[in-house]
Scaffold this motif. Structure first.
Motif, PDB file in Angstrom:
ATOM      1  N   THR A 250       0.269  -0.839   0.138  1.00  0.00           N
ATOM      2  CA  THR A 250       0.158   0.219   0.745  1.00  0.00           C
ATOM      3  C   THR A 250       0.751   1.587  -0.010  1.00  0.00           C
ATOM      4  O   THR A 250       0.880   2.595  -1.011  1.00  0.00           O
ATOM      5  N   ARG A 395      -2.082  -4.334 -10.086  1.00  0.00           N
ATOM      6  CA  ARG A 395      -2.400  -4.952  -9.061  1.00  0.00           C
ATOM      7  C   ARG A 395      -3.697  -5.223  -8.447  1.00  0.00           C
ATOM      8  O   ARG A 395      -4.270  -6.056  -7.889  1.00  0.00           O
ATOM      9  N   SER A 399      -5.232  -8.192  -6.730  1.00  0.00           N
ATOM     10  CA  SER A 399      -6.088  -8.170  -5.757  1.00  0.00           C
ATOM     11  C   SER A 399      -6.670  -9.681  -5.460  1.00  0.00           C
ATOM     12  O   SER A 399      -7.859  -9.909  -4.991  1.00  0.00           O
ATOM     13  N   THR A 405      -9.811 -12.217  -1.340  1.00  0.00           N
ATOM     14  CA  THR A 405      -9.482 -11.343  -2.473  1.00  0.00           C
ATOM     15  C   THR A 405      -9.028 -10.120  -1.573  1.00  0.00           C
ATOM     16  O   THR A 405      -9.393 -10.345  -0.139  1.00  0.00           O
ATOM     17  N   LYS A 406      -8.415  -9.392  -2.288  1.00  0.00           N
ATOM     18  CA  LYS A 406      -7.273  -8.469  -1.008  1.00  0.00           C
ATOM     19  C   LYS A 406      -8.491  -7.374  -1.647  1.00  0.00           C
ATOM     20  O   LYS A 406      -8.232  -5.885  -2.322  1.00  0.00           O
ATOM     21  N   ALA A 409      -7.083  -3.433  -1.636  1.00  0.00           N
ATOM     22  CA  ALA A 409      -6.445  -2.957  -2.198  1.00  0.00           C
ATOM     23  C   ALA A 409      -7.906  -2.762  -3.699  1.00  0.00           C
ATOM     24  O   ALA A 409      -7.394  -1.929  -4.361  1.00  0.00           O
ATOM     25  N   LEU A 410      -8.378  -3.723  -4.348  1.00  0.00           N
ATOM     26  CA  LEU A 410     -10.171  -3.815  -5.196  1.00  0.00           C
ATOM     27  C   LEU A 410     -10.228  -2.412  -4.438  1.00  0.00           C
ATOM     28  O   LEU A 410     -10.867  -1.633  -5.700  1.00  0.00           O
TER      29      LEU A 410
END
Length: 459
Positions: A250, A395, A399, A405-406, A409-410
């Motif tokens: 991040t 990126r 994600s 799932t991130k 970030a998404l």
């Protein structure tokens, strides 16, 4: 000069009479003009009190000390000033000076910053990014957003949107689709206007109402949409360095991809939100050459000139070769100094000439000389300087790829890039992975969370 007994303790009964002037024996030339305040001592030069400039014949020609010798200076104003044709015809009609009420006193950006041209373009750009500090008309490439402000948009529109949100949350149950329909199709600035109108109409805080009515990832996306972007980035950075561990990705994504204007806006927002500096928190949570890279980027002092100096490019190519491939070990400080401070145009030419001169792509040099977080950070700079759209496509893919799932970030990338270049990122995503961004979201998310992301991506 102080005069004994002056000013008098009581005003003269008639200001049009000639009161005695201390030590001067009266006002020269008769009584003072109508309305002249005898309670105010003279600030004039010599025997002449400070009569209003409108009095004819005052000060008299040749008065001692007025005007001072040598004023105005010889040659002033200079010949040819103002220049012919200035101001240009139509000056008042050309949109400048700015219209009344601009910048808005309650702009979603503290202090009216970032500058207006960065509200929709806070970044270094897409596949062919322009100079980040240039005015919009000078940009080589126009960014493609997926969320655009509704136009026209006035007080009646704000009221209608506030009423629609109130209706969606009033009574039993919540109409999530109605909330998505409004918020996914308004700009961040328009959402701030809706929030203020909501409070004015109903005496309630829109964000608190949304929090109480929504939940899960839908709530996370809605609150991200409702937060001014500089504050949102500041909160994301704080989350990355708070608690146990550090989310280096991040920190890298935000600090490596934004231009100077946005870096300073985020730092100001961070200070306001947390009463401490972003730099001090980064220092306390990172170390080594990675920490030094982040501190350098945090200064927001990258050269943003579009001019490329061939001599300086050649010098940097040589310095990077000496600090890396030609050296046993690596001089990290040279890489840090060049990659964190040189302009986009300059670095692109450095990377091109390095490959041409030494036969190795610069990304491969980074991978061979570094590892861990510093490698990831330097690679992010190289990618953002050369093809920012592909960087964010990667990126987004990361994600959603693999197990889980991130989400943070998404959400961050979709929300923060939607008004800038998410349209360009979608194209890069399709080219790199052979599938549309929408199809990836459809397969990885569900429910209202999926619906609002798709709305932001396709709006």
């Amino acid at each position: 000069m102080a005069y004994p007994g002056y000013p008098p303790q009581q005003p003269y009964p008639n200001p049009n009479t000639m009161p005695p002037y201390p030590s001067q024996g009266g006002y020269p030339g008769g009584p003072p003009p109508t309305g002249f305040n005898p309670m105010y001592p003279s600030q004039g030069v010599g025997p002449y009190p400070a009569y209003p400039s409108a009095v004819p014949g005052y000060p008299p020609a040749g008065a001692p000390g007025y005007p001072p010798a040598g004023y105005p200076p010889a040659g002033y104003p200079p010949a040819g000033y103002p220049p012919a044709g200035y101001p240009p015809a139509g000056y008042q009609q050309a949109g400048y000076p700015p219209p009344q009420g601009y910048p808005p006193t309650s702009a979603p950006y503290p202090g009216g910053t970032p500058a207006a041209e960065y509200q929709q373009a806070p970044v270094y750009g897409g596949a062919a990014p322009p100079h980040a500090g240039a005015a919009p008309t000078a940009r080589a490439k126009q960014f493609t957003p997926t969320v655009r402000p509704k136009q026209p948009y006035g007080p009646a529109d704000e009221e209608a949107d506030a009423a629609a949100l109130r209706k969606a949350m009033k009574g039993f149950g919540t109409d999530e689709k109605a909330i998505i329909a409004v918020l996914a199709n308004r700009s961040n600035q328009q959402r701030q206007l809706i929030a203020r109108k909501f409070t004015a109409l109903y005496g309630k805080d829109l964000l608190k109402d949304l929090k109480s009515e929504l939940g899960g990832k839908l709530e996370d996306v809605v609150l991200a949409c409702m937060t001014p972007l500089d504050q949102y980035f500041a909160k994301e950075l704080n989350h990355a360095i708070s608690g146990l561990g550090t989310n280096e990705e991040t920190l890298i994504e935000v600090l490596c991809s934004l231009n100077n204007v946005w870096i300073h806006a985020i730092k100001n927002a961070y200070q306001q939100l947390y009463k401490k500096s972003l730099e001090s928190d980064i220092k306390g949570d990172t170390s080594g050459c990675f920490g030094r890279l982040l501190i350098s980027l945090c200064q927001g002092m990258r050269d943003e000139s579009p001019v490329v100096d061939p001599g300086r490019v050649a010098a940097d190519v040589a310095a990077l070769f000496q600090a890396g491939q030609k050296k046993i070990g690596t001089d990290e400080s040279t890489f840090n100094a060049i990659l964190s401070s040189r302009s986009l145009s300059h670095l692109r030419e450095v990377f091109r000439q390095y490959h041409q001169t030494h036969g190795v792509p610069f990304e491969k040099v980074i991978k061979s000389e570094f590892s861990g977080s510093i490698e990831t950070g330097l690679l992010a700079i190289v990618k953002c300087m050369t093809d920012c759209s592909t960087y964010f496509a990667e990126r987004l893919h990361d994600s959603m790829a693999g197990a889980g799932t991130k989400d943070r970030a998404l959400i961050r990338i979709v929300v923060s890039r939607s008004e800038c270049d998410l349209g360009d990122i979608k194209v890069a995503f399709q080219q790199k992975y052979g599938k549309s961004l929408e199809s990836f979201i459809e397969g990885d998310c569900s429910g209202d969370y999926k619906r609002i992301l798709i709305a932001l991506v396709t709006a």
